[in-house]
Design a protein around this motif. Structure first.
Motif, short mmCIF file in Angstrom:
data_model
loop_
_atom_site.label_atom_id
_atom_site.label_comp_id
_atom_site.label_asym_id
_atom_site.label_seq_id
_atom_site.Cartn_x
_atom_site.Cartn_y
_atom_site.Cartn_z
N ARG A 125 1.02 -1.26 -0.14
CA ARG A 125 -0.02 0.04 0.04
C ARG A 125 0.83 1.18 -0.06
NH1 ARG A 125 -5.47 0.02 0.75
NH2 ARG A 125 -6.31 -1.88 1.18
N ARG A 126 1.98 1.24 0.73
CA ARG A 126 2.86 2.36 0.70
C ARG A 126 3.42 2.62 -0.62
NH1 ARG A 126 8.23 1.99 4.09
NH2 ARG A 126 9.03 1.40 1.82
N ASP A 127 4.29 1.45 -1.22
CA ASP A 127 4.82 1.54 -2.51
C ASP A 127 3.93 1.88 -3.72
OD1 ASP A 127 7.04 0.72 -0.85
OD2 ASP A 127 7.13 -1.14 -1.66
N LEU A 128 2.85 1.58 -3.47
CA LEU A 128 1.56 1.78 -4.61
C LEU A 128 1.00 3.16 -4.48
CD1 LEU A 128 0.33 -1.92 -4.86
CD2 LEU A 128 1.80 -0.75 -6.82
N ALA A 129 1.40 3.82 -3.40
CA ALA A 129 0.87 5.09 -2.97
C ALA A 129 -0.73 5.00 -2.72
CB ALA A 129 1.05 6.03 -4.02
N LEU A 130 -1.21 3.90 -2.10
CA LEU A 130 -2.35 3.89 -1.86
C LEU A 130 -2.71 3.93 -0.12
CD1 LEU A 130 -3.16 0.08 -3.29
CD2 LEU A 130 -3.90 2.55 -4.41
N PRO A 131 -3.95 4.24 0.10
CA PRO A 131 -4.03 4.55 1.66
C PRO A 131 -3.83 3.25 2.43
CG PRO A 131 -6.19 4.55 0.49
CD PRO A 131 -5.01 4.46 -0.52
N SER B 64 -4.54 0.65 5.64
CA SER B 64 -5.90 -0.30 5.60
C SER B 64 -6.72 0.70 6.61
CB SER B 64 -5.64 -1.73 6.28
OG SER B 64 -5.05 -1.44 7.65
N ALA B 65 -7.98 -0.07 6.98
CA ALA B 65 -9.04 0.56 7.75
C ALA B 65 -8.60 0.50 8.93
CB ALA B 65 -10.48 -0.26 7.47
N TYR B 66 -7.80 -0.27 9.35
CA TYR B 66 -7.31 -0.70 10.85
C TYR B 66 -6.30 0.32 11.28
CZ TYR B 66 -9.42 -5.24 9.91
OH TYR B 66 -10.00 -6.15 9.59
N LEU C 30 -3.74 -6.34 13.88
CA LEU C 30 -2.30 -6.72 13.33
C LEU C 30 -1.95 -5.82 12.07
CD1 LEU C 30 0.35 -8.06 13.53
CD2 LEU C 30 -0.48 -9.97 12.22
N GLN C 31 -2.93 -5.82 11.21
CA GLN C 31 -2.84 -4.95 9.83
C GLN C 31 -2.67 -3.61 10.13
OE1 GLN C 31 -2.41 -6.58 6.71
NE2 GLN C 31 -1.55 -4.53 6.61
N GLY C 32 -3.30 -2.94 11.15
CA GLY C 32 -3.10 -1.61 11.43
C GLY C 32 -1.75 -1.15 12.05
N LEU C 33 -1.16 -2.23 12.56
CA LEU C 33 0.33 -1.98 13.22
C LEU C 33 1.02 -2.29 12.18
CD1 LEU C 33 -0.13 -4.40 16.62
CD2 LEU C 33 -0.01 -1.65 16.40
N ALA C 34 0.79 -3.14 11.30
CA ALA C 34 1.91 -3.38 10.18
C ALA C 34 1.72 -1.91 9.31
CB ALA C 34 1.32 -4.53 9.39
N ASP C 35 0.58 -1.38 9.00
CA ASP C 35 0.71 -0.13 8.25
C ASP C 35 1.44 0.97 8.98
OD1 ASP C 35 -1.24 -0.89 6.57
OD2 ASP C 35 -2.77 -0.52 7.65
N LEU C 36 1.41 1.07 10.30
CA LEU C 36 2.19 1.99 11.27
C LEU C 36 3.65 1.59 11.06
CD1 LEU C 36 2.45 4.18 13.26
CD2 LEU C 36 2.66 2.37 15.08
N ALA C 37 4.07 0.48 11.15
CA ALA C 37 5.26 0.19 10.67
C ALA C 37 6.22 0.44 9.50
CB ALA C 37 5.88 -1.17 11.10
N ALA C 38 5.17 0.25 8.50
CA ALA C 38 5.53 0.60 7.15
C ALA C 38 5.53 2.09 6.78
CB ALA C 38 4.43 -0.05 6.03
#
Length: 345
Positions: free
Chosen positions: A136-142, A144-146, A167-175
């Motif tokens: 999502r970061r590399d593709l310039a997408l927003p 996840s909802a988490y 967990l996906q929200g924490l992954a989005d944060l780390a990314a």
């Protein structure tokens, strides 16, 4: 129709694609590097158990709304090169499944057919979350909802239930830590006051991302604090150290690893270094200290971890150059001798 490489297949199929390694930890693989690997000009850089563990994300030209993911487990030979016979077998089966038409749309039905081959795998949930966040970061997408729930929680932990975090929200944060310094400062200020399950899940995601140096040094300082306790928690030290794995080389990390190796390292540290921080072992002094401790304190692990390390292209020449080093510790010389004697039997 003869198709010899995965890149050729994906190009003929009219796709744009990105590649990521999912073996030891998430790492992007440049398409030009992959082309050299496919051509046999260089070994695969991050082998695990004599395989390349690849995530392939692609979409058809002109249709960026729909992305597909393949998870491919490609055998490697003893030199770390692609096993060409296996790759060609996989591609032949793939073309057959797609009706001999590589330009056909690669849809859900084809995804199901591909999953039935012996060359696919299902990533662990933590790596899958890290991959989706990085994509999502590399593709310039927003994100996840988490993600927003995680930000709200970090801003005011006392007002939110951590058990509702995804967990996906924490992954989005780390990314997003590498590109957003304010996020790194927020995590550094809050992390060690969070419930342990949240800390552990977030640290587990951090190991897949290139953290800012400031945050990585904060984690290394936390290792020092843990070492000062009457009974240091080895698992926590390993978790903190692994969380810095994606960060660019840090002198402070090298010094910390050297000090840990000098203090009767336990199994957790030895496994963490081989699995996540092998790049630190390109320092010959650290490599030899690691192998000596492995031979002396963890002989049951020696053969397996030695085999993994010597198959890693960045380490292989250094290890081979030291096999007959007269300065090796006796336990290490004996372990290497026994390993090669067993291989000859």
């Amino acid at each position: 129709m003869q198709i010899d490489t995965l890149s050729e297949f994906l190009t003929r199929a009219g796709t744009e694609f990105r590649l990521y390694d999912l073996g030891r930890r998430l790492q992007p693989l440049a398409t030009e590097d992959f082309a050299a690997i496919e051509a046999g000009r260089r070994p695969y850089p991050w082998p695990l158990q004599r395989h390349a563990w690849l995530a392939v994300c692609y979409h058809q030209h002109g249709d960026e709304r729909q992305h597909y993911l393949w998870f491919l487990k490609i055998p490697l030979d003893e030199r770390g090169l692609f096993n060409n016979a296996a790759v060609k077998h996989f591609l032949a089966a793939l073309v057959e499944q797609l009706g001999q038409d590589p330009s056909a749309p690669l849809g859900d039905e084809q995804q199901q057919r591909l999953a039935q081959t012996p060359f696919t795998f299902q990533p662990a949930q933590d790596k899958l979350a890290a991959l989706h966040a990085r994509l999502r970061r590399d593709l310039a997408l927003p994100p996840s909802a988490y993600y927003q729930a995680v930000l709200d929680y970090l801003a005011e932990p006392e007002r939110h239930d951590w058990q509702q975090l995804g967990l996906q929200g924490l992954a989005d944060l780390a990314a997003r830590l590498p590109a957003e310094p304010a996020l790194g400062r927020l995590v550094a200020s809050r992390l060690f006051g969070l419930p342990l399950p949240v800390q552990q899940a977030l640290l587990g995601q951090c190991e897949h991302q290139p953290l800012p140096a400031e945050l990585a040094e904060c984690l290394l300082n936390a290792i020092s604090a843990e070492q000062e306790r009457a009974t240091p928690d080895e698992e926590r030290i390993g978790l903190l150290l692994r969380a810095t794995a994606g960060t660019a080389p840090l002198a402070a990390r090298s010094r910390k690893i050297a000090s840990l190796l000098a203090l009767a390292p336990g199994q957790t540290l030895m496994l963490s270094l081989a699995a996540r921080l092998w790049q630190e072992l390109t320092d010959e002094a650290l490599l030899l200290a690691y192998l000596e401790q492995l031979a002396e304190r963890h002989p049951a692990l020696f053969n397996g971890l030695f085999a993994e390390l010597v198959s890693t292209p960045a380490l292989r020449p250094l290890i081979l150059a030291n096999l007959h080093n007269p300065a090796l510790a006796p336990a290490l010389r004996d372990a290497i001798g026994q390993l090669f004697a067993a291989a000859r039997d």
